[in-house]
Design a protein around this motif. Structure first.
Motif, PDB file in Angstrom:
ATOM      1  N   ASN A 151       0.824  -1.214   0.000  1.00  0.00           N
ATOM      2  CA  ASN A 151       0.000   0.000   0.000  1.00  0.00           C
ATOM      3  C   ASN A 151       0.857   1.263   0.000  1.00  0.00           C
ATOM      4  OD1 ASN A 151      -2.339  -1.486  -0.015  1.00  0.00           O
ATOM      5  ND2 ASN A 151      -2.672  -1.366   2.199  1.00  0.00           N
ATOM      6  N   VAL A 152       1.971   1.206   0.712  1.00  0.00           N
ATOM      7  CA  VAL A 152       2.878   2.357   0.775  1.00  0.00           C
ATOM      8  C   VAL A 152       3.629   2.496  -0.539  1.00  0.00           C
ATOM      9  CG1 VAL A 152       4.885   3.344   1.958  1.00  0.00           C
ATOM     10  CG2 VAL A 152       3.102   2.180   3.274  1.00  0.00           C
ATOM     11  N   LYS A 153       4.055   1.381  -1.108  1.00  0.00           N
ATOM     12  CA  LYS A 153       4.777   1.418  -2.382  1.00  0.00           C
ATOM     13  C   LYS A 153       3.917   1.992  -3.511  1.00  0.00           C
ATOM     14  CE  LYS A 153       8.207  -2.277  -2.046  1.00  0.00           C
ATOM     15  NZ  LYS A 153       8.613  -3.579  -2.599  1.00  0.00           N
ATOM     16  N   LYS A 154       2.626   1.705  -3.449  1.00  0.00           N
ATOM     17  CA  LYS A 154       1.723   2.155  -4.514  1.00  0.00           C
ATOM     18  C   LYS A 154       1.448   3.650  -4.463  1.00  0.00           C
ATOM     19  CE  LYS A 154      -0.775  -2.242  -4.906  1.00  0.00           C
ATOM     20  NZ  LYS A 154      -2.061  -2.940  -4.622  1.00  0.00           N
ATOM     21  N   SER A 155       1.581   4.237  -3.284  1.00  0.00           N
ATOM     22  CA  SER A 155       1.271   5.655  -3.118  1.00  0.00           C
ATOM     23  C   SER A 155       2.547   6.473  -2.948  1.00  0.00           C
ATOM     24  CB  SER A 155       0.356   5.860  -1.906  1.00  0.00           C
ATOM     25  OG  SER A 155       0.229   7.234  -1.612  1.00  0.00           O
ATOM     26  N   MET A 156       2.796   7.376  -3.873  1.00  0.00           N
ATOM     27  CA  MET A 156       3.965   8.241  -3.798  1.00  0.00           C
ATOM     28  C   MET A 156       3.918   9.097  -2.525  1.00  0.00           C
ATOM     29  SD  MET A 156       5.173  11.003  -6.668  1.00  0.00           S
ATOM     30  CE  MET A 156       4.923   9.789  -7.952  1.00  0.00           C
ATOM     31  N   TRP A 157       2.733   9.598  -2.196  1.00  0.00           N
ATOM     32  CA  TRP A 157       2.572  10.438  -1.015  1.00  0.00           C
ATOM     33  C   TRP A 157       2.809   9.656   0.274  1.00  0.00           C
ATOM     34  CZ3 TRP A 157       2.398  15.556  -0.757  1.00  0.00           C
ATOM     35  CH2 TRP A 157       2.094  16.266  -1.923  1.00  0.00           C
ATOM     36  N   ALA A 158       2.269   8.434   0.328  1.00  0.00           N
ATOM     37  CA  ALA A 158       2.446   7.614   1.532  1.00  0.00           C
ATOM     38  C   ALA A 158       3.916   7.273   1.736  1.00  0.00           C
ATOM     39  CB  ALA A 158       1.613   6.342   1.428  1.00  0.00           C
TER      40      ALA A 158
END
Length: 200
Positions: A38-45
């Motif tokens: 989930n973190v890898k998929k989101s640049m912001w996260a």
């Protein structure tokens, strides 16, 4: 050694060991969270987790240096070190000449605040300046705070990209054990300098 001094020494040792454990947990958990899908998929996260981890590592490292207790000034000092550590990544936006996160994370080369050797020069100059401007004692503290804030950031980044040491080039990425060990040892070394050359 009087009983009160012995007690203070034991309390300080317990605080240091506790903070070192928190520092270790922060490094390992921050890096683990970065690998989650989930973190890898989101640049912001990813950017938020990475920068927050840098900040917590900086705060905990400075807490070790100054032997953090409930003194509000020490707590504020740790927060300042945390902000310094997180602020290193501002250079991504400067280099990209854009406030867009995608542009900041798509640089071909590493931006200037991620160069380690110039930081050493700045720290040395601040320390020398403090010898001439003795009425401004905070210069020595500032130089050590910068070492903690920026070096801890660089060491953590070096586990992925290596250290950038212009004009000498770059190192290979640091093995995880070396990155963790260096992160844990850095505040202990700076603490020795702080206690012997800053605190009077």
């Amino acid at each position: 050694m009087s009983e009160s001094k012995a007690e203070k020494l034991i309390q300080s040792l317990i605080r240091t060991v506790s903070l070192e454990l928190l520092l270790l947990i922060t490094c390992l958990s921050g890096d683990h969270i970065m690998t989650l899908s989930n973190v890898k998929k989101s640049m912001w996260a990813g950017a938020l987790v990475d920068n927050t981890t840098h900040g917590v590592v900086g705060a905990l490292s400075w807490a070790i240096v100054i032997d953090l207790d409930l003194d509000p000034r020490k707590i504020v000092a740790c927060l300042i070190c945390s902000l310094f550590s997180m602020a290193v990544d501002i250079d991504h936006f400067f280099a990209a000449k854009s406030l867009k996160l995608k542009a900041a994370l798509s640089l071909k080369n590493r931006p200037s605040f991620h160069a380690t050797s110039p930081l050493l020069l700045v720290v040395i100059l601040l320390w020398i300046l403090s010898l001439f401007l003795k009425k401004i004692p905070c210069l020595k503290t500032l130089s050590l705070c910068l070492i903690i804030a920026v070096f801890s950031h660089h060491i953590r980044d070096a586990s992925r990209h290596g250290l950038w040491l212009p004009p000498f080039g770059e190192t290979t990425p640091l093995p995880i054990w070396l990155y963790i060990t260096s992160t844990l040892i850095l505040p202990l070394l700076i603490k020795v300098i702080y206690q012997n050359f800053v605190i009077v």
